[in-house]
Design a protein around this motif. Sequence first.
Motif, PDB file in Angstrom:
ATOM      1  N   PHE A 233     -11.478  -0.657   3.289  1.00  9.40           N
ATOM      2  CA  PHE A 233     -10.126  -0.050   3.329  1.00  9.40           C
ATOM      3  C   PHE A 233     -10.150   1.408   2.875  1.00  9.40           C
ATOM      4  CE2 PHE A 233      -9.706  -4.635   2.063  1.00  9.40           C
ATOM      5  CZ  PHE A 233      -9.411  -5.113   3.330  1.00  9.40           C
ATOM      6  N   GLN A 234     -11.151   2.154   3.374  1.00 10.14           N
ATOM      7  CA  GLN A 234     -11.302   3.560   2.985  1.00 10.14           C
ATOM      8  C   GLN A 234     -10.056   4.374   3.312  1.00 10.14           C
ATOM      9  OE1 GLN A 234     -15.113   5.918   3.670  1.00 10.14           O
ATOM     10  NE2 GLN A 234     -15.468   4.043   4.788  1.00 10.14           N
ATOM     11  N   GLY A 235      -9.674   5.207   2.367  1.00 11.26           N
ATOM     12  CA  GLY A 235      -8.508   6.068   2.582  1.00 11.26           C
ATOM     13  C   GLY A 235      -7.200   5.387   2.239  1.00 11.26           C
ATOM     14  N   GLY A 236      -7.256   4.066   1.978  1.00 12.62           N
ATOM     15  CA  GLY A 236      -6.049   3.345   1.573  1.00 12.62           C
ATOM     16  C   GLY A 236      -5.651   3.751   0.163  1.00 12.62           C
ATOM     17  N   LYS A 237      -4.356   3.907  -0.084  1.00 10.99           N
ATOM     18  CA  LYS A 237      -3.857   4.287  -1.419  1.00 10.99           C
ATOM     19  C   LYS A 237      -2.975   3.164  -1.949  1.00 10.99           C
ATOM     20  CE  LYS A 237      -5.568   8.491  -1.004  1.00 10.99           C
ATOM     21  NZ  LYS A 237      -6.817   8.831  -1.715  1.00 10.99           N
ATOM     22  N   LEU A 238      -3.169   2.834  -3.235  1.00 11.92           N
ATOM     23  CA  LEU A 238      -2.426   1.714  -3.823  1.00 11.92           C
ATOM     24  C   LEU A 238      -2.554   1.764  -5.339  1.00 11.92           C
ATOM     25  CD1 LEU A 238      -4.532  -1.525  -3.969  1.00 11.92           C
ATOM     26  CD2 LEU A 238      -5.554   0.653  -3.326  1.00 11.92           C
ATOM     27  N   ASN A 239      -1.812   0.882  -6.009  1.00 13.96           N
ATOM     28  CA  ASN A 239      -2.120   0.546  -7.395  1.00 13.96           C
ATOM     29  C   ASN A 239      -2.023  -0.965  -7.497  1.00 13.96           C
ATOM     30  OD1 ASN A 239      -1.526  -0.170 -10.316  1.00 13.96           O
ATOM     31  ND2 ASN A 239      -2.084   1.993 -10.509  1.00 13.96           N
ATOM     32  N   ILE A 240      -3.083  -1.592  -7.994  1.00 19.31           N
ATOM     33  CA  ILE A 240      -3.136  -3.060  -7.999  1.00 19.31           C
ATOM     34  C   ILE A 240      -1.974  -3.657  -8.790  1.00 19.31           C
ATOM     35  CG2 ILE A 240      -4.693  -3.302 -10.005  1.00 19.31           C
ATOM     36  CD1 ILE A 240      -6.099  -5.595  -8.414  1.00 19.31           C
ATOM     37  N   THR A 241      -1.491  -2.945  -9.840  1.00 22.21           N
ATOM     38  CA  THR A 241      -0.408  -3.530 -10.649  1.00 22.21           C
ATOM     39  C   THR A 241       0.918  -3.534  -9.904  1.00 22.21           C
ATOM     40  OG1 THR A 241       0.218  -1.483 -11.794  1.00 22.21           O
ATOM     41  CG2 THR A 241      -1.536  -2.815 -12.806  1.00 22.21           C
ATOM     42  N   GLU A 242       1.083  -2.674  -8.901  1.00 20.69           N
ATOM     43  CA  GLU A 242       2.299  -2.755  -8.076  1.00 20.69           C
ATOM     44  C   GLU A 242       2.296  -4.048  -7.272  1.00 20.69           C
ATOM     45  OE1 GLU A 242       3.764   1.798  -7.445  1.00 20.69           O
ATOM     46  OE2 GLU A 242       2.321   1.074  -5.957  1.00 20.69           O
ATOM     47  N   ASN A 243       1.089  -4.553  -6.968  1.00 17.04           N
ATOM     48  CA  ASN A 243       0.958  -5.829  -6.258  1.00 17.04           C
ATOM     49  C   ASN A 243       1.001  -7.024  -7.213  1.00 17.04           C
ATOM     50  OD1 ASN A 243       0.243  -5.296  -3.210  1.00 17.04           O
ATOM     51  ND2 ASN A 243      -0.740  -3.676  -4.404  1.00 17.04           N
ATOM     52  N   VAL A 244       0.548  -6.807  -8.448  1.00 20.79           N
ATOM     53  CA  VAL A 244       0.572  -7.867  -9.471  1.00 20.79           C
ATOM     54  C   VAL A 244       1.991  -8.058 -10.026  1.00 20.79           C
ATOM     55  CG1 VAL A 244      -0.173  -8.367 -11.851  1.00 20.79           C
ATOM     56  CG2 VAL A 244      -1.849  -7.666 -10.153  1.00 20.79           C
TER      57      VAL A 244
ATOM     58  N   TRP B 109       0.864  -1.191   0.000  1.00 22.55           N
ATOM     59  CA  TRP B 109       0.000   0.000   0.000  1.00 22.55           C
ATOM     60  C   TRP B 109       0.893   1.231   0.000  1.00 22.55           C
ATOM     61  CZ3 TRP B 109      -5.436  -0.510   0.216  1.00 22.55           C
ATOM     62  CH2 TRP B 109      -5.903  -1.811   0.473  1.00 22.55           C
ATOM     63  N   ARG B 110       0.497   2.255  -0.726  1.00 21.27           N
ATOM     64  CA  ARG B 110       1.215   3.538  -0.649  1.00 21.27           C
ATOM     65  C   ARG B 110       0.879   4.211   0.685  1.00 21.27           C
ATOM     66  NH1 ARG B 110       1.708   6.164  -6.165  1.00 21.27           N
ATOM     67  NH2 ARG B 110       2.343   4.454  -7.519  1.00 21.27           N
ATOM     68  N   LYS B 111      -0.387   4.022   1.091  1.00 22.35           N
ATOM     69  CA  LYS B 111      -0.824   4.557   2.394  1.00 22.35           C
ATOM     70  C   LYS B 111      -1.868   3.586   2.934  1.00 22.35           C
ATOM     71  CE  LYS B 111      -3.777   8.265   4.269  1.00 22.35           C
ATOM     72  NZ  LYS B 111      -4.994   7.510   4.490  1.00 22.35           N
ATOM     73  N   LYS B 112      -1.755   3.283   4.219  1.00 20.52           N
ATOM     74  CA  LYS B 112      -2.727   2.365   4.826  1.00 20.52           C
ATOM     75  C   LYS B 112      -4.084   3.071   4.968  1.00 20.52           C
ATOM     76  CE  LYS B 112      -0.562  -1.521   5.423  1.00 20.52           C
ATOM     77  NZ  LYS B 112       0.184  -2.014   6.559  1.00 20.52           N
ATOM     78  N   TRP B 113      -5.120   2.277   5.125  1.00 19.86           N
ATOM     79  CA  TRP B 113      -6.492   2.771   5.202  1.00 19.86           C
ATOM     80  C   TRP B 113      -6.780   3.423   6.552  1.00 19.86           C
ATOM     81  CZ3 TRP B 113      -4.512  -1.966   4.393  1.00 19.86           C
ATOM     82  CH2 TRP B 113      -4.497  -2.855   5.487  1.00 19.86           C
ATOM     83  N   ASP B 114      -7.799   4.286   6.546  1.00 19.79           N
ATOM     84  CA  ASP B 114      -8.248   4.936   7.784  1.00 19.79           C
ATOM     85  C   ASP B 114      -9.342   4.108   8.462  1.00 19.79           C
ATOM     86  OD1 ASP B 114      -6.626   7.177   7.106  1.00 19.79           O
ATOM     87  OD2 ASP B 114      -8.195   7.823   5.709  1.00 19.79           O
ATOM     88  N   LYS B 115     -10.120   3.404   7.638  1.00 21.61           N
ATOM     89  CA  LYS B 115     -11.252   2.634   8.169  1.00 21.61           C
ATOM     90  C   LYS B 115     -11.365   1.336   7.375  1.00 21.61           C
ATOM     91  CE  LYS B 115     -15.954   3.533   9.653  1.00 21.61           C
ATOM     92  NZ  LYS B 115     -17.106   4.430   9.571  1.00 21.61           N
ATOM     93  N   VAL B 116     -11.473   0.199   8.091  1.00 24.12           N
ATOM     94  CA  VAL B 116     -11.507  -1.100   7.393  1.00 24.12           C
ATOM     95  C   VAL B 116     -12.810  -1.273   6.620  1.00 24.12           C
ATOM     96  CG1 VAL B 116     -11.342  -3.611   7.658  1.00 24.12           C
ATOM     97  CG2 VAL B 116     -10.104  -2.121   9.218  1.00 24.12           C
TER      98      VAL B 116
END
Length: 632
Positions: free
Chosen positions: A56-67, A36-43
């Motif tokens: 995972f509200q507020g969480g920042k990511l890009n799925i392809t970084e995980n793929v 995650w670029r940033k963890k979520w504020d609320k699950v």
Amino acid sequence: MINYQVKTNEEYQEAYKRSVEDPEGFWTDIADTFTWRKKWDKVLEWNFEEPNIKWFQGGKLNITENVLDRHLKSRGNKLALIWEPNDPKERFIRYTYRELYERVCQYANVLKKNGAKKGDRICIYMPMIPELAIAVLACARIGAIHSVVFAGFSASAMADRINDAQCSMVLTSDGLNRGAKQIPVKRVVDEALESCESVQKVIVVERLGWAVNMKEGRDVWYHEEVEGVSKECPAEEMDAEDMLFILYTSGSTGKPKGVVHTCGGYMVYAQYSFCNVFQLEESDIYWCTADIGWITGHTYLLYGPLLAGATSVMFEGVPTYPDNGRFWQVVDKFGVTIFYTAPTAIRALMGGDIEDVLSYSLNSLRVLGSVGEPINEEAWHWYHTHVGKDRSPVVDTWWQTETGGIMISTLAGVTPMKPSHAGLPLPGIQPILVDSDGNEIKENGVEGYLCMKFPWPGIIRTTYGDHERARLSYFSTYKGLYFTGDGAKRDENGLYRIIGRVDDVINVSGHRFGTAEIEEAINHNKHVVESAVVGYPHDVKGQGIYAFVTLKDKPEHMDWLRAEIIETVVEKIGKIARPDKIQVVSGLPKTRSGKIMRRILRKVAEGDTSNLGDTSTLLDPTVVDEIKEGAL
């Protein structure tokens, strides 16, 4: 091994108990294993009334970084994708994680060069070639929303989907190979785009080397655009609840529904379900035979396996070309250990010579799976015995486009397996059976309507551009519950067996079609006044399509009329929706309010006319006898 993969029945029981008692803690631990670029504020925030579901509200990511990106250090040289062409004489292609990363970045840069940006909807209409998988991931890389349309759908069906999502770009190819046929894909796109004003660009991959019509200013060749393009492309930062893709599924009205899945929850559920159901091991060669145009291809050919760092096989062809042994030849060729296919394919191959299977060793196989519809007992036993040599567990997976991933299934070799039963719910999934009034049926050894009482990360968020339709379709039937549209039985041990659709949707070879959608196509024929379509049991396809048709005038040649009707359905929807039987009738069984009694037509189509129930309330009860007598 992934640290949340359960390996024994005891571990399953523990994980399941925790997932129900502390769902937020359970999913937090699993989500923590991703980048995650940033963890979520609320699950989790949810209600099933509106519905409003956010993970995972507020969480920042890009799925392809995980793929892709997160595997480069430890798995950069591991095979990510093996592509097997339609023609066994043509050379297969292999991509390591590093090579796939570079190809995806290049395609993403081509998209940007042609004006694509975050939030754009991009329609992908391509055969099962590597560029299809690469294009999907390239869209996700730049934050564009992909809408894959199966490259067997008609121009009209594609245009409906493009217009609904207001796609700005189409990614396609010149043509495709399917068995002994070659099909002009670009020509279908050109026809669709005659009625699609939103499309600015079409990017065409060369597959067959055919000369195609290229419209100046709109159409470009991918191989020309990619020359000299960088193999690096920074991934766009996305919010966990940003849209990842739209996938259209047939509804009970004529208009297809655009099911929306989001970046964070879908990612977590795709990998979690994949690793647990198939009991993934690092050395596995995994093959899902589905087309990426369907949800199975999205979740269990592309995203799930690649998120988990697995090796995934992608096949361009069909199971019967050049002969009935093709699947098994490919299994032996690559040493496939996990094989996931549809009951339709299994039943088609059962009908052939058993030598088509026995002439291959299949010794590499460790796990077998089935998907798309419930697998009947005869096919289950054939699959388990002849393909799995009575040693590979069969996971009979139940799930839907709307659920994003597998919901009820045996976990291979871990939880109990019973022929033609999906089995137990995955941890995190809370199914219940209800009666027609929505009251929960708690005991075992019962039958009812299958609902879910709690959200999971892969659940549908909305239907694109029409949230009310999502509410009406899935959340309004039974208050506070997600209604699957399926009936199910639960045996004495709590194992679920899916009976099938209870609404006006037909499941043909694992693909869902709304009866209204097919009826609308039939009614376009100038001789037709009205039609009613139902499903009936079909030895190969699971369900066949039976159409009852009333006419304005009787044409001279009934065979010509039937051919015309089939042609219209193929043109409006695609070959996969062509009716198997067309019965001309003088009238349809209707209530006094004008509602067609499909229950009666279904019984006629199934050949079960001994108990049609009370027909005296019909507007004209005599039509029922006529329909029974003329049944095909």
